[in-house]
Each structure stands twice: as C-alpha cells, then as structure tokens.
Enzyme design. Structure first.
Site, short mmCIF file in Angstrom:
data_model
loop_
_atom_site.label_atom_id
_atom_site.label_comp_id
_atom_site.label_asym_id
_atom_site.label_seq_id
_atom_site.Cartn_x
_atom_site.Cartn_y
_atom_site.Cartn_z
N ASP A 172 0.86 -1.18 0.00
CA ASP A 172 0.00 0.00 0.00
C ASP A 172 0.90 1.24 0.00
OD1 ASP A 172 -1.70 2.11 0.55
OD2 ASP A 172 -2.83 1.06 2.12
N HIS A 173 0.91 1.96 -1.11
CA HIS A 173 1.85 3.09 -1.25
C HIS A 173 1.46 4.29 -0.38
CE1 HIS A 173 5.24 5.05 -2.81
NE2 HIS A 173 5.19 4.62 -4.07
N ARG A 174 0.31 4.26 0.27
CA ARG A 174 -0.05 5.35 1.16
C ARG A 174 0.80 5.33 2.42
NH1 ARG A 174 -6.33 4.24 1.85
NH2 ARG A 174 -5.42 2.14 2.07
#
Length: 442
Positions: A414-416
């Site tokens: 999850d790049h967040r």
C-alpha cells in the site's frame, strides 16, 4: 418485556452480508438455553455454530436449511414459556397459512417416543442417510463438544460419519472413533444396516463435479459460492488502494537443506516461509501496519500474524492465520498450520483464525510458477508472492561460477504508508534470513 425473542442472522465476519442455514440443531418445541448451539450457519468463509442468546423454547423456524437470510434478519423465534409458543409460531408464520408452522411443531413430538414403531415411520426416509454416511455436500458438522473431544483424542472429524441430525457428529461418535469403533449407531437398530450398505454411494456426489467436462460448462452460468462472493468484494475494494510492487531473487540452497533435515520432524516449507517473514517483520513495523479507514494515518499492529492463502476445493480462497509468527517455534507452527488447513477446507475455522492476519503470503511455487504478483488484501499493508525455487547459474562475489537454487519473491504494498525503500529494506532482511536460516529454529 417481550416474551418472544427473535433469533437474528449474525454477522460472522466483517465481510458477511448474508448467511446460509446449514443445519438446525434444535427443532420447534425443543428447550434451548442461553449459550447453547442452536444452528449452523455458512458465512462467506466458514460454517459456524450460532448460540442462543435466550432461554426458552424454540417456537418456530423462519429460515429453513439451505435457505439464505440477510445479516440482522430474523431466522427463528424463541418463546420464554409454553404459554408464549402460540405467539412465537404466529410470528414465524408471518401471517401466512398456519399449516406450515404447525407441521414443524408436530415433528418434535414424533421423535420423543423413539422406542415405538410410529416414530421411525415419519423420519425413516431422512434419518437413515445421515446416520450411516457422511453428508453428501462434504461438510463436517459437529457439536462444539465433539470438536473439542476430537482435538483431545486426536481424531480426524473428516473420517467420521455423524449419527446426529443431518449427519451431525456427536461426542459419542468421536469417542467410538477414538476407540477404533464405528460411528455411534442410530437408535433404530433395524435401520442401521441399510444406511451402512449405502455408504459406498457417498463418494458419488463428490465425484460428480470431476466428471463435468469442459463441453458441459460451455454456455452455462454458475453462480458464485458465498466464499467466492466475499473474494470478489475484497478484490474490488482493493482496486481503491494505490499499490506498487518490488521483487527480489533469493538463494534457497540452505533453506532447502534445512527443510530436508526438519521434514521428518513434521516441519513444513509453509511454516519455514511464515517464520522467516515473521522474523523479518520484527524490524519493519510498517509492513504489517495498516492505513486508517479515512486514509489519514497509520495503525501499527501489536502482533505479527501471518495469513497464508489457501485455495478451496469448491472455489475461492481463504487465508488461515499463523498468529505471532515471530514468537512461535517452527515445530508448533507446522502443527498449527496442518490443523488450520484441514479445518479451513472443512469450513470449520473461527473468525479470528482467518480475519486477524497483518501480513499475507501467497505461494504458487509448488505449481512451478517462477514469479507472480499478488493482489493486496484490504486493510493490510503488504502481501508477499512466492515463486518456485529452481537451479540457475550464478556468480559469487569472487567471480566464481556455480549452480544454486533461487526463487523470486514479489511484494505488493500500500503506497499510502509503505514506500519503495521500505519494501526493499524488508526484502533485504528476508533474503538475509532465508539465506542463513539457522535462526528459524529455536
């Protein structure tokens, strides 16, 4: 105070929107106590016993076996006393013709004089089948005590034909199996031989799907199972997450050697991979964290729980969880995994055994797959896709050529909350552990 209580379809998992009644453990007219198993419900991921929240008498059943109901809807009514039975039956009929409500009430009275001839007459067509053979749908239905007793005695529930209602396995069935005997016989002694003769026919329903040819499926539409529906919803939800992927090649020579050494002691490769990830995650808390539902922060998990993807025979997949993988020894983990897989395929997992994963592994190496990308499960930070190990020509730091076995692992994150450097650093730690695996044994 309401003298008639509703029994609602419970939410047995965070993704469950409806449930299917597998088996009623009580019949209208039976007394029930608070905390007693009342019905077996198929959720989107498991078959589970649902307990009664009230004392009283089961007045009427609204949703019959095999039927579906939305979460929160009434599936039965419990009367506090006999004086309230009429009201419970009336609510169960929903104002429809009273005949259907009266019929179930009459059935419980028939089994009461079990020793008399009329009793077997009514249930004769249905009772013998479940008494002498396993359920045709392949599910394992057992009382809560029977499950505990089976674990204590080391008895595999899948090998037992239940003598209870609808093929339900009872404690006496488990005790007989533990003693090397046959399942507990039905009270109707004369009916027992007939079902026994029918036992060889049990594999027929199981073999039927295998006999289906490709041509039989052409032009047809097959509805999703409850589990497949849950998987579909999760995959759609995952599309809203900005994902990225990083891969790394890892030498497996030493891991393979360790596996060959420990395999006779019951250690599995699955457990070794889970243990390696558990140890690696200890120094990378972001990889087993999660993004808050509103996308405004990071929730750090207290435990390193490794979820492992398992394909189900009737479609879909489930992710049994090896809890506290960084703290559990490899031998216990291997035993736990064998038990989890067996119960997962029998749809007998408790919710916390498949919903509490904080990091996921999907392994297709056993199919000869070199590498693949896995889809991130909602509510987690990362999933690791493990490819197969194969011999390749390699060159060491001194320029010497040789042959070693390597596998490729791909991480989806999850790049967040996880950035490229975080994923790469985790893979470096995992690589170091797998290529020097002695630390996995303690």
């Amino acid at each position: 105070m309401n003298a008639v209580k509703e029994v609602f379809m419970p939410a047995l998992s965070s993704t469950m929107t409806e449930g299917k009644i597998v088996s009623w453990l009580k019949s209208p007219g039976d007394k029930v106590t608070r905390g007693e198993a009342l019905v077996v419900v198929e959720s989107d991921k498991a078959d589970m016993d649902v307990e009664s929240f009230s004392d009283g008498i089961l007045g009427s059943v609204v949703i019959q076996e095999g039927e579906m109901a939305n979460v929160g809807s009434a599936i039965a009514y419990i009367a506090e006393s006999e004086a309230d039975l009429a009201e419970a039956k009336s609510k169960g009929s929903g104002g429809a013709a009273p005949a259907p409500a009266a019929a179930p009430a009459a059935e419980p009275e028939a089994p009461a004089p079990a020793a008399e001839a009329p009793a077997p007459a009514a249930p004769a067509p249905a009772a013998p089948a479940p008494a002498a053979q396993k359920r045709a749908d392949g599910r394992i239905i057992a009382t809560p005590y029977a499950k505990k007793l089976a674990q204590k005695l080391g008895v595999d529930l899948a090998t037992i034909a239940g003598s209870g209602p609808n093929g339900r396995i009872t404690a006496s069935d488990v005790e007989n199996a533990g003693k090397g005997g046959a399942p507990a016989p039905s009270p109707a002694a004369t009916a027992t031989p007939a079902p026994a003769a029918a036992a060889p026919a049990a594999p027929a329903p199981v073999a039927a799907p295998e006999a289906t040819s490709v041509s039989d499926l052409k032009g047809t539409t097959v509805p999703f199972t409850s589990l497949q529906q849950a998987v579909s919803r999760n995959m759609i939800e995952s599309l809203a997450v900005p994902e990225f992927r990083v891969s790394m090649t890892i030498s497996t020579d030493k891991l393979d050697a360790l596996y060959r050494k420990l395999k006779p002691k019951g250690v599995t490769m699955t457990a070794l991979l889970a243990k390696a990830c558990g140890n690696a995650l200890e120094s990378h808390p972001l990889l087993y964290a999660s993004c808050t539902p509103d996308g405004s922060g990071i929730t750090y998990s207290e435990n390193i729980n490794i979820a492992m993807a398992v394909a189900m025979p009737d479609g879909g997949l489930i992710t049994p969880v090896l809890k506290n993988a960084n703290e559990t020894d490899i031998y216990s983990m291997s035993k736990d995994w064998a038990d989890l897989v067996k119960r997962a395929r029998a749809k007998q997992l408790a919710p916390d055994e498949f919903t509490t994963g904080t990091f996921t592994i999907s392994n297709l190496g056993m199919f000869g797959v070199d590498s693949f990308d896995a889809i991130l499960p909602p509510g987690t930070a990362a999933i690791l896709a493990v490819g197969g190990s194969k011999p390749v020509v390699s060159v060491d730091a001194n320029g010497r050529m040789g042959i070693e076995k390597q596998m490729t692992v791909n991480i989806t994150a999850d790049h967040r909350i996880v950035y490229g450097a975080h994923a790469a650093e985790f893979l470096q730690t995992l690589k170091q552990i797998i290529e020097s695996p002695d630390q996995l044994v303690f």
